[in-house]
Scaffold this motif. Structure first.
Motif, PDB file in Angstrom:
ATOM      1  N   VAL A 155       0.861  -1.189   0.000  1.00 31.67           N
ATOM      2  CA  VAL A 155       0.000   0.000   0.000  1.00 31.67           C
ATOM      3  C   VAL A 155       0.899   1.241   0.000  1.00 31.67           C
ATOM      4  O   VAL A 155       1.824   1.338   0.810  1.00 31.67           O
ATOM      5  N   LEU A 156       0.623   2.162  -0.908  1.00 34.10           N
ATOM      6  CA  LEU A 156       1.331   3.445  -0.936  1.00 34.10           C
ATOM      7  C   LEU A 156       0.362   4.536  -0.508  1.00 34.10           C
ATOM      8  O   LEU A 156      -0.750   4.632  -1.048  1.00 34.10           O
ATOM      9  N   ARG A 157       0.772   5.332   0.455  1.00 33.77           N
ATOM     10  CA  ARG A 157      -0.039   6.457   0.929  1.00 33.77           C
ATOM     11  C   ARG A 157       0.734   7.746   0.709  1.00 33.77           C
ATOM     12  O   ARG A 157       1.907   7.830   1.057  1.00 33.77           O
ATOM     13  N   ALA A 158       0.066   8.729   0.140  1.00 31.55           N
ATOM     14  CA  ALA A 158       0.710  10.016  -0.148  1.00 31.55           C
ATOM     15  C   ALA A 158      -0.142  11.141   0.414  1.00 31.55           C
ATOM     16  O   ALA A 158      -1.376  11.117   0.293  1.00 31.55           O
ATOM     17  N   ALA A 197      -4.427   6.838  -1.332  1.00 32.26           N
ATOM     18  CA  ALA A 197      -3.854   5.518  -1.062  1.00 32.26           C
ATOM     19  C   ALA A 197      -3.950   4.695  -2.339  1.00 32.26           C
ATOM     20  O   ALA A 197      -4.979   4.704  -3.019  1.00 32.26           O
ATOM     21  N   VAL A 198      -2.862   4.000  -2.658  1.00 29.21           N
ATOM     22  CA  VAL A 198      -2.803   3.139  -3.837  1.00 29.21           C
ATOM     23  C   VAL A 198      -2.416   1.747  -3.369  1.00 29.21           C
ATOM     24  O   VAL A 198      -1.473   1.586  -2.579  1.00 29.21           O
ATOM     25  N   THR A 199      -3.132   0.741  -3.819  1.00 32.23           N
ATOM     26  CA  THR A 199      -2.844  -0.634  -3.405  1.00 32.23           C
ATOM     27  C   THR A 199      -2.518  -1.495  -4.612  1.00 32.23           C
ATOM     28  O   THR A 199      -2.932  -1.207  -5.734  1.00 32.23           O
ATOM     29  N   VAL A 251       0.628  -4.278  -6.407  1.00 33.08           N
ATOM     30  CA  VAL A 251       1.999  -4.165  -6.892  1.00 33.08           C
ATOM     31  C   VAL A 251       2.103  -3.302  -8.142  1.00 33.08           C
ATOM     32  O   VAL A 251       2.925  -2.378  -8.222  1.00 33.08           O
ATOM     33  N   GLU A 252       1.300  -3.603  -9.163  1.00 28.70           N
ATOM     34  CA  GLU A 252       1.440  -2.887 -10.430  1.00 28.70           C
ATOM     35  C   GLU A 252       1.073  -1.416 -10.294  1.00 28.70           C
ATOM     36  O   GLU A 252       1.744  -0.544 -10.861  1.00 28.70           O
ATOM     37  N   GLN A 253       0.029  -1.116  -9.533  1.00 32.24           N
ATOM     38  CA  GLN A 253      -0.375   0.281  -9.358  1.00 32.24           C
ATOM     39  C   GLN A 253       0.697   1.077  -8.623  1.00 32.24           C
ATOM     40  O   GLN A 253       1.018   2.213  -8.996  1.00 32.24           O
ATOM     41  N   VAL A 254       1.260   0.493  -7.565  1.00 27.88           N
ATOM     42  CA  VAL A 254       2.312   1.181  -6.812  1.00 27.88           C
ATOM     43  C   VAL A 254       3.557   1.345  -7.683  1.00 27.88           C
ATOM     44  O   VAL A 254       4.192   2.410  -7.679  1.00 27.88           O
ATOM     45  N   GLY A 286       4.638  -1.358   2.647  1.00 25.47           N
ATOM     46  CA  GLY A 286       4.013  -0.044   2.735  1.00 25.47           C
ATOM     47  C   GLY A 286       4.993   1.063   2.411  1.00 25.47           C
ATOM     48  O   GLY A 286       6.190   0.957   2.704  1.00 25.47           O
ATOM     49  N   ILE A 287       4.489   2.122   1.780  1.00 25.81           N
ATOM     50  CA  ILE A 287       5.301   3.298   1.460  1.00 25.81           C
ATOM     51  C   ILE A 287       4.473   4.528   1.818  1.00 25.81           C
ATOM     52  O   ILE A 287       3.371   4.719   1.291  1.00 25.81           O
ATOM     53  N   ASP A 288       4.989   5.334   2.741  1.00 20.32           N
ATOM     54  CA  ASP A 288       4.368   6.614   3.075  1.00 20.32           C
ATOM     55  C   ASP A 288       5.157   7.713   2.379  1.00 20.32           C
ATOM     56  O   ASP A 288       6.368   7.854   2.607  1.00 20.32           O
ATOM     57  N   VAL A 289       4.480   8.494   1.551  1.00 17.68           N
ATOM     58  CA  VAL A 289       5.125   9.581   0.815  1.00 17.68           C
ATOM     59  C   VAL A 289       4.715  10.891   1.472  1.00 17.68           C
ATOM     60  O   VAL A 289       3.526  11.227   1.508  1.00 17.68           O
ATOM     61  N   ILE A 290       5.692  11.610   1.990  1.00 16.76           N
ATOM     62  CA  ILE A 290       5.439  12.804   2.807  1.00 16.76           C
ATOM     63  C   ILE A 290       6.043  14.022   2.130  1.00 16.76           C
ATOM     64  O   ILE A 290       7.241  14.035   1.795  1.00 16.76           O
ATOM     65  N   ALA A 291       5.222  15.055   1.925  1.00 14.55           N
ATOM     66  CA  ALA A 291       5.721  16.286   1.318  1.00 14.55           C
ATOM     67  C   ALA A 291       5.209  17.538   2.013  1.00 14.55           C
ATOM     68  O   ALA A 291       5.685  18.630   1.719  1.00 14.55           O
ATOM     69  N   GLU A 292       4.243  17.410   2.913  1.00 11.19           N
ATOM     70  CA  GLU A 292       3.737  18.597   3.600  1.00 11.19           C
ATOM     71  C   GLU A 292       4.832  19.171   4.490  1.00 11.19           C
ATOM     72  O   GLU A 292       5.418  18.450   5.305  1.00 11.19           O
ATOM     73  N   PRO A 293       5.132  20.473   4.366  1.00 14.54           N
ATOM     74  CA  PRO A 293       6.268  21.062   5.095  1.00 14.54           C
ATOM     75  C   PRO A 293       6.231  20.844   6.601  1.00 14.54           C
ATOM     76  O   PRO A 293       7.257  20.560   7.213  1.00 14.54           O
ATOM     77  N   ASN A 294       5.046  20.964   7.217  1.00 14.85           N
ATOM     78  CA  ASN A 294       4.992  20.790   8.676  1.00 14.85           C
ATOM     79  C   ASN A 294       5.322  19.360   9.071  1.00 14.85           C
ATOM     80  O   ASN A 294       5.920  19.110  10.119  1.00 14.85           O
ATOM     81  N   LYS A 295       4.974  18.384   8.232  1.00 16.99           N
ATOM     82  CA  LYS A 295       5.319  16.996   8.513  1.00 16.99           C
ATOM     83  C   LYS A 295       6.812  16.755   8.288  1.00 16.99           C
ATOM     84  O   LYS A 295       7.454  16.052   9.064  1.00 16.99           O
ATOM     85  N   LEU A 296       7.347  17.322   7.203  1.00 19.14           N
ATOM     86  CA  LEU A 296       8.778  17.153   6.933  1.00 19.14           C
ATOM     87  C   LEU A 296       9.612  17.710   8.082  1.00 19.14           C
ATOM     88  O   LEU A 296      10.628  17.114   8.472  1.00 19.14           O
ATOM     89  N   ASN A 297       9.191  18.835   8.623  1.00 21.28           N
ATOM     90  CA  ASN A 297       9.960  19.474   9.699  1.00 21.28           C
ATOM     91  C   ASN A 297       9.978  18.639  10.971  1.00 21.28           C
ATOM     92  O   ASN A 297      10.847  18.827  11.830  1.00 21.28           O
ATOM     93  N   ASN A 298       9.027  17.727  11.119  1.00 26.39           N
ATOM     94  CA  ASN A 298       8.961  16.904  12.316  1.00 26.39           C
ATOM     95  C   ASN A 298       9.683  15.559  12.172  1.00 26.39           C
ATOM     96  O   ASN A 298       9.707  14.760  13.107  1.00 26.39           O
ATOM     97  N   LEU A 299      10.264  15.316  11.001  1.00 30.97           N
ATOM     98  CA  LEU A 299      11.004  14.079  10.782  1.00 30.97           C
ATOM     99  C   LEU A 299      12.460  14.262  11.163  1.00 30.97           C
ATOM    100  O   LEU A 299      13.041  15.337  10.943  1.00 30.97           O
ATOM    101  N   LEU A 300      13.063  13.226  11.691  1.00 33.56           N
ATOM    102  CA  LEU A 300      14.497  13.248  11.984  1.00 33.56           C
ATOM    103  C   LEU A 300      15.213  12.544  10.831  1.00 33.56           C
ATOM    104  O   LEU A 300      15.121  11.321  10.680  1.00 33.56           O
ATOM    105  N   ILE A 301      15.903  13.320  10.005  1.00 39.16           N
ATOM    106  CA  ILE A 301      16.618  12.780   8.849  1.00 39.16           C
ATOM    107  C   ILE A 301      18.097  12.730   9.194  1.00 39.16           C
ATOM    108  O   ILE A 301      18.679  13.716   9.659  1.00 39.16           O
ATOM    109  N   SER A 302      18.721  11.586   8.977  1.00 41.63           N
ATOM    110  CA  SER A 302      20.160  11.464   9.240  1.00 41.63           C
ATOM    111  C   SER A 302      20.783  10.516   8.226  1.00 41.63           C
ATOM    112  O   SER A 302      20.081   9.813   7.495  1.00 41.63           O
TER     113      SER A 302
END
Length: 299
Positions: A209-212, A224-226, A228-231, A280-296
């Motif tokens: 399942v891919l959620r964006a 949400a996309v479910t 294999v081929e669709q994702v 599962g794949i969560d695709v995140i692009a909303e700025p407030n959500k990105l700012n709350n992620l810890l990227i390293s």
């Protein structure tokens, strides 16, 4: 122009490749780096340099100060866009450059040379941390010199660089499956970049399942996309973005981040089955959500 100015102009041109490299690594954008160099030269040309004993070091300081101001202005715009709610989407904090647009091919080459994942992690650092790490760890600028730029003590500047270094290098995760999952995400990125549909399908669980979120695609809400081929087809549609993506740790787990001119735009979080397939794949692009992620980085 005086003889002294002629000498400084000559030194600036001789040092230009290094100064541009400094600016690019601090700012992550070739267009902004060129703007910074132009501003730095205007400042240098107006300054009294009669007492300058190390012209190359002095020019590096001028460029770094200009870049620091640009980073701080960028952070202010980003905070304002999130506070007032008037801008949404991954381009909300995009800079407005007054100089000519950078050559996309040259920018892509530079990003590959520096490392896309490194540029992505650097974009998540605060201005002071980023400056301290880039100048000291990449260009051997003494901490005392960097401290003067930041108006901090040398000890505090060392701490800034140390914190940045931990984020860049990444902290080894306790997850025993980390190496296998990293290989899976590396393969996902390679298949997406290369347009290899079959290879991508082989990495996905039948019930994937891919959620964006709403900032990823022009829709009123998340999607949400479910299947294999669709994702896989959705991933193929992002081939262009995948060329500016890197594998990183997202909240301590293997993920992928995509940048534009060194600026974090999209993050992918993955879930895995026991056999290593992606469920599962969560695709995140909303700025407030990105700012709350810890990227390293991944060590």
């Amino acid at each position: 122009m005086s003889g002294r100015s002629d000498a400084m102009a000559e030194r600036f041109e001789l040092d230009r490749p290094r100064l541009r490299a400094v600016a690019y690594r601090i700012l992550g954008s070739l267009g902004e780096a060129d703007d910074a160099l132009q501003d730095a030269w205007l400042r240098a040309d107006r300054a009294d340099t009669s007492g300058v004993e190390n012209p190359s070091g002095w020019l590096t300081t001028v460029v770094a100060r200009v870049c620091l101001n640009m980073l701080r202005a960028r952070d202010t715009r980003r905070e304002e866009s999130l506070d007032d709610g008037t801008e949404r989407g991954p381009a909300a904090a995009a800079p407005v450059s007054g100089g000519p647009a950078a050559d996309p091919a040259e920018e892509a080459l530079l990003a590959d040379e520096v490392g896309v994942a490194l540029l992505i992690v650097l974009d998540t650092l605060g201005p002071a941390e980023r400056l301290a790490f880039v100048l000291h760890d990449m260009f051997d600028v003494p901490f005392d010199d960097i401290a003067a730029m930041l108006d901090k003590t040398s000890a505090a500047t060392r701490q800034l660089a140390s914190r940045a270094r931990r984020r860049v290098r990444g902290v080894p995760a306790p997850d025993a499956d980390l190496p296998r999952r990293r290989r899976a995400v590396d393969a996902y990125l390679a298949a997406t970049r290369g347009g290899d549909f079959d290879a991508l399908v082989s990495l996905l669980h039948p019930d994937v399942v891919l959620r964006a979120d709403a900032a990823v695609v022009p829709t009123p809400g998340p999607i949400a996309v479910t299947g294999v081929e669709q994702v896989a087809r959705g991933a193929m549609a992002s081939m262009g973005r995948a060329r500016s993506a890197g594998v990183v740790l997202v909240d301590g787990r293997v993920g992928m981040a995509m940048a534009e001119h060194g600026r974090l735009r999209v993050v992918l979080r993955f879930a895995f089955a026991d056999d290593g397939l992606i469920t599962g794949i969560d695709v995140i692009a909303e700025p407030n959500k990105l700012n709350n992620l810890l990227i390293s980085g991944i060590s």
